[in-house]
Write a protein that holds these residues in place. Sequence first.
Motif, PDB file in Angstrom:
ATOM      1  N   GLN A  52       0.826  -1.202   0.000  1.00  9.44           N
ATOM      2  CA  GLN A  52       0.000   0.000   0.000  1.00  9.44           C
ATOM      3  C   GLN A  52       0.870   1.266   0.000  1.00  9.44           C
ATOM      4  O   GLN A  52       0.541   2.247  -0.661  1.00  9.44           O
ATOM      5  N   THR A  55       2.025   2.243  -3.516  1.00 11.08           N
ATOM      6  CA  THR A  55       1.014   2.916  -4.330  1.00 11.08           C
ATOM      7  C   THR A  55       0.690   4.307  -3.802  1.00 11.08           C
ATOM      8  O   THR A  55       0.639   5.275  -4.561  1.00 11.08           O
ATOM      9  N   SER A 110      -2.909  -9.977  -7.479  1.00 12.64           N
ATOM     10  CA  SER A 110      -3.558  -8.675  -7.643  1.00 12.64           C
ATOM     11  C   SER A 110      -2.668  -7.551  -7.119  1.00 12.64           C
ATOM     12  O   SER A 110      -2.569  -6.493  -7.742  1.00 12.64           O
ATOM     13  N   GLY A 114      -1.155  -4.338  -9.139  1.00 13.03           N
ATOM     14  CA  GLY A 114      -1.238  -2.972  -8.642  1.00 13.03           C
ATOM     15  C   GLY A 114       0.129  -2.300  -8.606  1.00 13.03           C
ATOM     16  O   GLY A 114       0.279  -1.130  -8.975  1.00 13.03           O
ATOM     17  N   CYS A 117       1.171  -1.453 -12.154  1.00 20.19           N
ATOM     18  CA  CYS A 117       0.504  -0.211 -12.586  1.00 20.19           C
ATOM     19  C   CYS A 117       1.184   1.013 -11.985  1.00 20.19           C
ATOM     20  O   CYS A 117       1.363   2.035 -12.660  1.00 20.19           O
ATOM     21  N   THR A 118       1.596   0.923 -10.727  1.00 22.46           N
ATOM     22  CA  THR A 118       2.273   2.039 -10.070  1.00 22.46           C
ATOM     23  C   THR A 118       3.609   2.343 -10.727  1.00 22.46           C
ATOM     24  O   THR A 118       3.926   3.507 -11.010  1.00 22.46           O
ATOM     25  N   ALA A 143      -4.320   1.370  -9.855  1.00 19.36           N
ATOM     26  CA  ALA A 143      -3.462   0.634  -8.911  1.00 19.36           C
ATOM     27  C   ALA A 143      -4.042   0.692  -7.512  1.00 19.36           C
ATOM     28  O   ALA A 143      -4.073  -0.318  -6.800  1.00 19.36           O
ATOM     29  N   ILE A 146      -7.008  -1.580  -7.111  1.00 14.38           N
ATOM     30  CA  ILE A 146      -6.623  -2.999  -7.101  1.00 14.38           C
ATOM     31  C   ILE A 146      -6.020  -3.365  -5.753  1.00 14.38           C
ATOM     32  O   ILE A 146      -6.311  -4.412  -5.176  1.00 14.38           O
ATOM     33  N   MET A 147      -5.164  -2.491  -5.235  1.00 13.53           N
ATOM     34  CA  MET A 147      -4.399  -2.804  -4.023  1.00 13.53           C
ATOM     35  C   MET A 147      -5.258  -2.877  -2.763  1.00 13.53           C
ATOM     36  O   MET A 147      -5.024  -3.726  -1.914  1.00 13.53           O
TER      37      MET A 147
END
Length: 170
Positions: A52, A55, A110, A114, A117-118, A143, A146-147
Amino acid sequence: ICVHLCSSVSSVAKNVFKTMTDVMSSSSATNTTAALTGWPLTHMVALATFAQIGTVAGIAVFPVIAPKLAADMGVDPSLVGYQISVIYAAATLGSPMLIWMVTRWGACRSIQWGLICTIIALAISLIATLPALALASVLLGLAMCIMTPAAAHVLFRFSPARRRNLVFSV
């Protein structure tokens, strides 16, 4: 400054991604979350927290560097508020469409998506143009959406019922 902040966030994301990949490859389990079953709860909380952080730090970079980035792009620094709005709009619209990832691929895969994507969003943001920043903002929003459920799934699955309130408060 922008390159240094982006590389720091990317380092956190890559380290979490590598840890999760190592865990999945070292286990004979077919399901990713089953591969993490032997881990202590503290490791699970740390894994979800660092994922977390990767992101959220990617999102938090932009308000910090807004004055310098705005000067480089020739726009008003107050426009960073619109960029944050794009992130949260993408997260809001993406959440109902991407919730299936956790149930289909598992929480760890998943989280990896994420983080991917970040990293891609931060790489795109280094171009420092308005269209690139808009695309990076959309990827960061996706992201984030998703996270959040993936991390919650990991924490819920591996925390004992009597400690769930404490685990989720951390």
